[in-house]
Design an enzyme around this catalytic site. Structure first.
Site, short mmCIF file in Angstrom:
data_model
loop_
_atom_site.label_atom_id
_atom_site.label_comp_id
_atom_site.label_asym_id
_atom_site.label_seq_id
_atom_site.Cartn_x
_atom_site.Cartn_y
_atom_site.Cartn_z
CE LYS A 14 37.42 44.80 8.14
NZ LYS A 14 36.95 46.13 7.69
NE ARG A 89 39.94 49.11 12.64
CZ ARG A 89 38.81 48.40 12.65
NH1 ARG A 89 38.79 47.20 13.14
NH2 ARG A 89 37.70 48.92 12.16
NE ARG A 128 28.47 48.50 9.07
CZ ARG A 128 29.79 48.29 9.05
NH1 ARG A 128 30.26 47.14 8.63
NH2 ARG A 128 30.63 49.22 9.41
NE ARG A 134 29.54 49.05 13.97
CZ ARG A 134 30.63 48.57 13.39
NH1 ARG A 134 30.63 47.35 12.91
NH2 ARG A 134 31.70 49.32 13.29
NE ARG A 146 34.08 52.99 11.83
CZ ARG A 146 33.01 52.32 11.41
NH1 ARG A 146 31.89 52.94 11.16
NH2 ARG A 146 33.08 51.02 11.26
P1 AMP Z 1 34.86 47.25 13.44
O1 AMP Z 1 33.68 46.52 13.96
O2 AMP Z 1 36.00 46.34 13.04
O3 AMP Z 1 34.51 48.23 12.34
O4 AMP Z 1 35.42 48.13 14.66
C1 AMP Z 1 34.65 49.14 15.26
C2 AMP Z 1 35.53 50.05 16.10
O5 AMP Z 1 36.17 49.26 17.12
C3 AMP Z 1 36.69 50.70 15.35
O6 AMP Z 1 36.30 51.91 14.71
C4 AMP Z 1 37.67 50.95 16.48
O7 AMP Z 1 37.28 52.05 17.28
C5 AMP Z 1 37.49 49.70 17.33
N1 AMP Z 1 38.41 48.62 16.88
C6 AMP Z 1 38.06 47.42 16.33
N2 AMP Z 1 39.14 46.69 16.05
C7 AMP Z 1 40.21 47.44 16.43
C8 AMP Z 1 41.61 47.25 16.37
N3 AMP Z 1 42.15 46.13 15.84
N4 AMP Z 1 42.42 48.24 16.85
C9 AMP Z 1 41.91 49.35 17.39
N5 AMP Z 1 40.59 49.63 17.45
C10 AMP Z 1 39.74 48.67 16.98
#
Ligand code: AMP
Length: 192
Positions: A14, A89, A128, A134, A146
């Site tokens: 994404k 999400r 990654r 990260r 996740r």
């Molecule tokens: P991402 O960069 O989208 O993979 O997000 C990394 C982490 O941020 C996720 O594993 C969640 O802990 C948190 N996170 C990101 N977006 C959301 C969301 N829409 N709702 C809840 N937690 C989020």
């Protein structure tokens, strides 16, 4: 406006595809993961609260992310469209987003879902982690969490938008350019 959700499990590409879509179409990128990481980097109260959830591969509470998205929509009036990446999400986030957009007489026009098998997702997260720094990419337990959270809570978002016939699922395996061209075709077909 044309509002797009780029949907898919962690590691489905994404972030990479969002960057390309933004430079081609001029969407305003709204990645809740990026917003949360910037709150952490700035050591805000919100960032400190969110960090423990993120480090464990759990979702940050709905009210926190919905509040961030509300603020971001309000401070970006007049954009051509939003590209939502990593949001919504949960079903509750999707319903809240629909209400937020409706209050601006807008809606989600299209959900493009990237389909990638689980083995490949794990491999990509490991890859990654080497460059992203990260911590949630590097730990195998967190990676599995996740993906489990995605299946248990996030897939409901695709069901929500399927009711309105707005979801198109695309193969997320292949070259970055091929995937980008299949995403672009769907957007172009809707006259954006
Ligand atoms: P991402 O960069 O989208 O993979 O997000 C990394 C982490 O941020 C996720 O594993 C969640 O802990 C948190 N996170 C990101 N977006 C959301 C969301 N829409 N709702 C809840 N937690 C989020």
């Amino acid at each position: 406006m044309f509002n797009l959700i780029l949907f898919g499990p962690p590691g489905s590409g994404k972030g990479t595809q969002s960057e390309k879509l933004i430079s081609k179409y001029g969407f305003k990128h709204l990645s809740t993961g990026d917003l949360l990481r910037s709150e952490i980097a700035n050591q805000t109260k919100l960032g400190l609260e969110a960090k423990s959830f993120m480090d464990a591969g759990q979702l940050v509470p709905d009210a926190v992310v919905i509040g961030m998205v509300d603020a971001a929509i309000n401070s970006n009036k007049g954009v051509y469209g939003f590209l939502f990446d990593g949001f919504p999400r949960t079903k509750a986030q999707a319903v809240a987003l629909d209400h937020l957009l409706a209050s601006h007489e807008e809606k989600i026009d299209l959900v493009l879902a990237l389909d990638v098998p689980e083995d490949e997702l794990l491999q990509r997260m490991i890859g990654r982690a080497k460059t992203s720094g990260r911590s949630d990419d590097a730990n195998p337990e967190v990676q599995k969490n996740r993906i489990a959270v995605y299946k248990n809570e996030t897939l409901a978002v695709a069901d929500h938008y399927s009711q309105f016939d707005r979801v198109v699922t695309l193969n997320g395996l292949g070259s970055i350019d091929d995937i980008f061209s299949s995403l672009s075709k769907e957007i172009d077909a809707r006259g954006f």
